[in-house]
Design an enzyme around this catalytic site. Structure first.
Site, PDB file in Angstrom:
ATOM      1  N   GLU A 219      90.135 127.297  66.301  1.00 12.48           N
ATOM      2  CA  GLU A 219      90.351 125.876  66.571  1.00 12.48           C
ATOM      3  C   GLU A 219      90.009 125.520  68.016  1.00 12.48           C
ATOM      4  O   GLU A 219      90.838 125.008  68.770  1.00 12.48           O
ATOM      5  CB  GLU A 219      91.782 125.471  66.211  1.00 12.48           C
ATOM      6  CG  GLU A 219      92.072 125.641  64.726  1.00 12.48           C
ATOM      7  CD  GLU A 219      93.436 125.122  64.302  1.00 12.48           C
ATOM      8  OE1 GLU A 219      94.254 124.768  65.175  1.00 12.48           O
ATOM      9  OE2 GLU A 219      93.695 125.070  63.082  1.00 12.48           O
ATOM     10  N   GLU A 343      92.020 128.741  57.018  1.00 10.71           N
ATOM     11  CA  GLU A 343      93.389 128.215  57.024  1.00 10.71           C
ATOM     12  C   GLU A 343      93.460 127.076  56.015  1.00 10.71           C
ATOM     13  O   GLU A 343      92.689 126.115  56.107  1.00 10.71           O
ATOM     14  CB  GLU A 343      93.814 127.692  58.408  1.00 10.71           C
ATOM     15  CG  GLU A 343      94.072 128.784  59.434  1.00 10.71           C
ATOM     16  CD  GLU A 343      94.696 128.257  60.718  1.00 10.71           C
ATOM     17  OE1 GLU A 343      95.454 127.267  60.655  1.00 10.71           O
ATOM     18  OE2 GLU A 343      94.407 128.827  61.790  1.00 10.71           O
TER      19      GLU A 343
END
Length: 535
Positions: A219, A343
Site C-alpha cells: 500500500e 488483501e
C-alpha cells in the site's frame, strides 16, 4: 454426467427459451423438498434457471487464489499461530497444533507475511537470532502496542514448511532501503559462504529457504509511504532492480498496487504501475467489503439492511477487477502479468468483546461465509488475470478462518466455505449463466443466485451455488444430467456465529440434487452456500 444441448445449447440461450424453461421448472413443486437434509423454509421456492457451458473452459483456477494473510496485528500471530515451545497449549516447536492441523485440512497454498502496514515498519534483523535477545519494538501503526519479535523470519518460514504452503514475504519499502531488502533475501536464500548465509546457518537453518513471492512494499499509496502514483511506480522500479533471489528459485516480485479504499484514484495508480512496472512480475490489488464515507457494520447483531449492504459491497469486487484488468490489458494485452488480490474480506467495527490492544478482531457469522463464497466465485470468473488472492486474515483478525481464546479454538463459517470449495483449487472453470429473480432489500438489488462451476483435477464437475436471499429458498434447474451430492452451509439466523460455547452452530450438512424432467435441480435454502459434485 453431461450437459444437455437442447433446448439450451450454450450460455447465450435466448430470453424466450429461458422463459419457457423457468415455466417448466415451476412445475417441479414439492417433490424437491426432500432433496436436501437441511430443513426447508416454509416459503415457496423461487425458480432459477442455470446453464453451465462445458464447451468453453476458462483458465485454470490457481490454488493460490485460496491464499491466506497473516499480519502482526492483534492476536493474529501471537496466540493465534505462535505460543512458544514452552506453552501449555499443545504445540509443535511453538506453533499451535490445533491451528496448524485445521489449516492443513484446507490445504492452504500460500501465506502473505508480515503485513500489511506492519511490514512497512518491520526490520527483519529484529526477528532473527536467539529469541531471548530479540528487541521489543512498538508497532508504529497502532499506538502503545509492542511486538516481542519472537515470531520472525525463521519462525514464519518454518511454519510454511510445516503447513506445506508457499511463502509470500512483504518487504519494507516505506522505511528501509533496497539494500536492506536485498540483504534479507540473501539471508533467506543464499546457498554459498557469504556472511549472511553463515549467519543463517549459525541461527539454526542450514539449507536456504525458497521464497516464491516477494512483495515490493505494501500500500505505497498509504501506510507504505503516502506516495503519488508516478512516484510509487518509480520507487517500485528502483527496488525491483535490486531485490533478487537465485534465478533457479523463479521468485515473483509483486508490485504494490491500488486499493479502492485507499482514498486515491485506483485507476490512476494502476495505470502508473503498469506503465512503469520495473522488474516486477505481478501486481497487487486490495479491496474490502466495507463502506466508504459511512459507518461500518457491526460483526454481530446486525439487521437485514446490513446483510444486504455487505453482500452488495462484496459483489463490487467484480466491477473493480474488470476495470483494473482493462487498464492492465492496455499495457499487457497478452496477460503475462498476473493480478494478486492479496488483501480482501470483510471489515467491521471493532468487536464489542475485543480486549485492549486487540486490533481488528471481529466475530465471523454466516454473512461472512456468504461474502467468502461470492468473492471466490468472482475470482473463478477472472482466472485469465487473477492468479492469487489472500483473505484478510488467517487467525483472530478481520475475516478469519480461525478464532482462539487461550487454549480454545473454533472454526469460523468462512473456514467452512474454504473447506467446501477445496475441489476448485486447480480446477478448470466453465461459464455459468443464471436467469432468475433478484434479491431486493430497500434500494439494494442483486441476483438471488450466484454460481460457479469447474472440473476438478480428479476429473469431476463441481458446482457452487449461493443464495443471497435471507428468506426465500431457490429452486435451481440446470442443463446438467446425472446425480449430485455435496454439502450446504446455512444457519437459523443471518448473524449466527460459531462461539466457544457453541462451536458448531454453523457447519456444513449433507446436500443432494434431484433429477427432474431430465435435468438436475437443486432446492437451495435461503441464506446458504452449496457445493456439489455432479456425476
Amino acid at each position: 454426467m453431461k450437459a444437455q444441448s437442447s433446448p439450451f445449447p450454450s450460455a447465450c440461450a435466448t430470453r424466450s427459451r429461458v422463459g419457457r424453461w423457468l415455466h417448466r421448472a415451476a412445475a417441479v413443486g414439492s417433490m424437491l423438498l426432500a432433496a436436501s437434509s437441511v430443513p426447508v423454509q416454509a416459503q415457496e421456492p423461487k425458480n432459477v434457471a442455470a446453464v453451465i457451458n462445458l464447451d468453453t473452459p476458462g483458465a485454470r483456477i490457481e490454488p493460490q487464489i485460496y491464499g491466506q494473510f497473516a499480519e502482526h496485528l492483534g492476536r493474529g500471530i501471537y496466540e493465534g499461530i505462535w505460543v512458544g515451545p514452552d506453552s501449555r497449549i499443545p504445540n509443535i516447536k511453538g506453533f499451535r497444533k490445533d491451528v496448524l492441523d485445521a489449516l492443513k485440512r484446507i490445504h492452504v497454498p500460500v501465506v502473505r507475511w508480515p503485513g500489511g502496514c506492519f511490514s512497512e515498519v518491520y526490520d527483519w534483523r529484529d526477528g532473527i537470532g536467539p529469541r531471548s535477545q530479540r528487541p521489543v519494538r512498538t508497532r508504529m501503526n497502532w499506538d502503545d502496542v509492542t511486538d516481542t519479535n519472537q515470531f520472525g523470519t525463521h519462525e514464519f518460514l518454518d511454519f510454511m514448511e510445516l503447513l506445506g504452503a508457499e511463502a509470500y514475504v512483504s518487504g519494507n519499502v516505506g522505511s528501509m532501503s533496497p539494500r536492506d531488502m536485498q540483504l534479507w533475501l540473501e539471508y533467506m536464500t543464499a546457498d554459498n559462504d557469504s556472511t549472511l548465509a553463515k549467519q543463517r546457518r549459525s541461527n539454526g537453518r542450514a539449507k536456504p529457504w525458497t521464497i516464491k513471492y516477494f512483495g515490493i512494499g505494501n500500500e505505497t499509496w498509504g501506510c507504505g509511504g503516502n506516495m503519488r502514483p508516478e512516484f510509487a511506480a518509480d520507487v517500485n522500479a528502483r527496488y525491483s532492480a535490486f531485490v533478487k533471489a537465485p534465478k533457479s528459485m523463479a521468485m515473483i516480485r509483486v508490485a504494490s498496487g491500488a486499493s479502492v479504499q485507499g482514498g486515491g484514484d485506483y485507476e490512476a495508480f494502476t495505470e502508473a504501475m503498469m506503465k512503469n512496472p520495473g522488474e516486477t512480475e505481478a501486481l497487487s490489488f486490495h479491496y474490502y467489503a466495507m463502506p466508504m464515507g459511512r459507518p461500518k457494520s457491526e460483526a454481530t447483531g446486525f439487521s437485514e439492511s446490513d446483510w444486504s449492504d455487505v453482500l452488495d459491497l462484496a459483489r463490487q469486487m467484480e466491477p473493480m477487477l474488470s476495470r483494473v484488468e482493462a487498464i492492465m490489458d492496455k499495457h499487457d494485452p497478452q496477460r503475462k502479468m498476473p493480478l494478486f488480490v492479496d488483501e480482501w474480506g470483510t471489515w467491521y467495527k471493532l468487536d464489542r468483546n475485543a480486549l485492549a490492544g486487540e486490533h481488528h478482531f471481529q466475530q465471523n457469522s454466516l454473512r461472512d461465509a456468504m461474502v467468502a463464497a461470492l468473492t471466490l466465485n468472482i475470482f473463478h470468473r477472472h482466472t485469465d488475470r487473477v492468479k492469487m488472492a489472500n483473505i484478510a486474515q488467517m487467525v483472530n483478525v478481520l475475516q478469519a478462518m480461525i478464532l482462539t481464546d487461550k487454549e480454545r479454538m473454533i472454526l469460523t463459517p468462512t473456514y467452512h466455505v474454504f473447506d467446501m470449495y477445496q475441489p476448485f483449487m486447480g480446477a478448470t472453470p466453465f461459464p455459468a449463466a443464471v436467469a432468475g429473480p433478484d434479491y431486493v432489500n430497500g434500494a439494494r438489488k442483486m441476483p438471488m443466485v450466484d454460481m460457479s462451476a469447474a472440473r476438478a483435477r480428479d476429473g469431476k464437475l463441481y458446482v457452487a451455488i449461493v443464495n443471497t436471499d435471507p428468506r426465500q429458498p431457490a429452486r435451481v434447474e440446470t442443463n446438467l444430467t446425472g446425480t449430485a451430492t455435496g454439502r450446504v452451509l446455512t444457519a437459523p439466523a443471518i448473524d449466527t456465529i460459531n462461539s466457544f460455547e457453541q462451536p458448531n452452530a454453523v457447519r456444513p450438512q449433507p446436500f443432494a440434487g434431484r433429477l427432474e424432467n431430465g435435468r438436475l435441480t437443486f432446492l437451495v435454502p435461503a441464506k446458504s452456500v452449496v457445493v456439489v459434485n455432479v456425476e
